[in-house]
Design an enzyme around this catalytic site. Structure first.
Site, PDB file in Angstrom:
ATOM      1  N   SER A  34      -1.890   5.669 -13.998  1.00 12.59           N
ATOM      2  CA  SER A  34      -2.946   5.514 -15.014  1.00 12.59           C
ATOM      3  C   SER A  34      -3.482   4.107 -15.160  1.00 12.59           C
ATOM      4  O   SER A  34      -4.348   3.860 -15.995  1.00 12.59           O
ATOM      5  CB  SER A  34      -2.503   6.034 -16.391  1.00 12.59           C
ATOM      6  N   ASP A  71       0.882  -1.154   0.000  1.00  8.86           N
ATOM      7  CA  ASP A  71       0.000   0.000   0.000  1.00  8.86           C
ATOM      8  C   ASP A  71       0.929   1.216   0.000  1.00  8.86           C
ATOM      9  O   ASP A  71       1.698   1.402   0.947  1.00  8.86           O
ATOM     10  CB  ASP A  71      -0.869  -0.040   1.252  1.00  8.86           C
ATOM     11  N   ILE A  72       0.879   2.015  -1.042  1.00 11.93           N
ATOM     12  CA  ILE A  72       1.831   3.125  -1.192  1.00 11.93           C
ATOM     13  C   ILE A  72       1.772   4.123  -0.032  1.00 11.93           C
ATOM     14  O   ILE A  72       2.747   4.794   0.244  1.00 11.93           O
ATOM     15  CB  ILE A  72       1.662   3.827  -2.556  1.00 11.93           C
ATOM     16  N   GLY A 119      -5.265   2.334 -13.021  1.00  5.92           N
ATOM     17  CA  GLY A 119      -6.503   2.074 -12.286  1.00  5.92           C
ATOM     18  C   GLY A 119      -7.709   2.565 -13.065  1.00  5.92           C
ATOM     19  O   GLY A 119      -8.002   2.061 -14.156  1.00  5.92           O
ATOM     20  N   ASN A 156      -5.724  13.498  -9.792  1.00  4.51           N
ATOM     21  CA  ASN A 156      -6.532  14.032 -10.887  1.00  4.51           C
ATOM     22  C   ASN A 156      -6.158  15.503 -11.025  1.00  4.51           C
ATOM     23  O   ASN A 156      -5.496  16.071 -10.160  1.00  4.51           O
ATOM     24  CB  ASN A 156      -8.036  13.801 -10.679  1.00  4.51           C
ATOM     25  N   TYR A 163      -8.051   5.028 -14.850  1.00  2.00           N
ATOM     26  CA  TYR A 163      -7.738   5.578 -16.179  1.00  2.00           C
ATOM     27  C   TYR A 163      -7.493   4.471 -17.209  1.00  2.00           C
ATOM     28  O   TYR A 163      -7.158   4.747 -18.346  1.00  2.00           O
ATOM     29  CB  TYR A 163      -6.548   6.532 -16.101  1.00  2.00           C
ATOM     30  N   GLY A 220      -9.023   5.925  -5.803  1.00  2.00           N
ATOM     31  CA  GLY A 220      -7.796   5.165  -6.007  1.00  2.00           C
ATOM     32  C   GLY A 220      -6.637   5.671  -5.170  1.00  2.00           C
ATOM     33  O   GLY A 220      -6.789   6.018  -3.996  1.00  2.00           O
ATOM     34  N   VAL A 221      -5.456   5.707  -5.782  1.00  2.00           N
ATOM     35  CA  VAL A 221      -4.239   6.165  -5.104  1.00  2.00           C
ATOM     36  C   VAL A 221      -4.427   7.586  -4.581  1.00  2.00           C
ATOM     37  O   VAL A 221      -4.061   7.895  -3.445  1.00  2.00           O
ATOM     38  CB  VAL A 221      -3.021   6.089  -6.054  1.00  2.00           C
ATOM     39  N   ASP A 222      -5.014   8.447  -5.383  1.00  2.54           N
ATOM     40  CA  ASP A 222      -5.213   9.846  -5.012  1.00  2.54           C
ATOM     41  C   ASP A 222      -6.030   9.952  -3.721  1.00  2.54           C
ATOM     42  O   ASP A 222      -5.634  10.641  -2.775  1.00  2.54           O
ATOM     43  CB  ASP A 222      -5.914  10.574  -6.162  1.00  2.54           C
TER      44      ASP A 222
END
Length: 171
Positions: free
Chosen positions: A121, A9-10, A123, A23, A125, A31-33
C-alpha cells in the site's frame, strides 16, 4: 523467524513465495502488481483468471490473500493480497496488517520457508512509508512460528530502505 530489510526489485528475489501487492481484480495493474505479472508471464494471469471465474468473481477483498504459480519468477508461488488505500479520515491499519498476516498464513499453508514481501500500500495507494514499515514489522516481527523462517521486506530504492531501517531501529 528472521525478518530482513532488503533493497531490491522483488521480481528478482529468490524465495519460495513472493507477495504481490495486487489490486482486487487480480488481473495485473501498475507498480509491484504490474511488475510481477510482466516478469512472471501468462501463467500467473491464467491462474488469476481462474480464481476470478470461481471463488473471487467480485475480486479479492482487501486484506485477504490467495496463491498462484509464480510463472517465470525465481519463486514457486505468488501470494496475492489487496492492500487498503490510505485515508487520513479512517483508520485502515488493521486491513494493512491483515495483508501481512493472511499472506504469511497462505505461505505457511503452501509449505514455504522463505517469503519476500513488498511494502504493501505504500505506492499508488499512498500509505505513508514510515507507518507502512511500522505496520509490516508489527505483524512480521511478532508472527506465530510457521514453516516460514526467512522473511524479506523488499524495498524499492535506497531512500525507502533508509527509512525502514530508521523505523526498525527506533522500535
Amino acid at each position: 523467524m528472521r525478518v530482513t530489510l532488503v533493497q531490491a526489485d522483488i521480481t528478482t528475489v529468490r524465495v519460495d513465495a513472493v507477495v504481490n501487492a495486487a489490486n482486487s481484480s487480480l488481473l495485473g495493474g501498475g507498480g509491484v502488481d504490474g511488475a510481477i505479472h510482466r516478469r512472471g508471464g501468462p501463467a500467473i494471469l491464467e491462474e488469476c483468471r481462474a480464481l476470478r471465474a470461481s471463488r473471487y468473481g467480485r475480486g479479492l477483498p482487501t486484506g485477504q490473500a490467495v496463491a498462484t504459480t509464480a510463472g517465470n519468477l525465481p519463486a514457486r508461488w505468488v501470494v496475492h493480497t489487496v492492500g487498503p488505500v490510505w485515508s487520513s479520515r479512517e483508520d485502515r491499519s488493521g486491513l494493512l496488517r491483515d495483508c501481512y498476516s493472511n499472506s504469511l498464513r497462505v505461505a505457511d499453508d503452501l509449505g514455504a520457508t522463505s517469503v519476500a514481501f513488498p511494502l504493501i500500500s505504500s505506492g499508488v495507494y499512498r500509505w505513508p512509508i514510515e507507518d507502512a514499515v511500522r505496520q509490516a514489522l508489527a505483524v512480521l516481527g511478532t508472527a506465530t512460528p510457521t514453516t516460514v523462517t526467512d522473511i524479506r521486506l523488499v524495498l524499492f530504492g535506497a531512500d525507502v530502505l533508509a527509512t525502514a531501517e530508521r523505523v526498525r531501529d527506533a522500535a
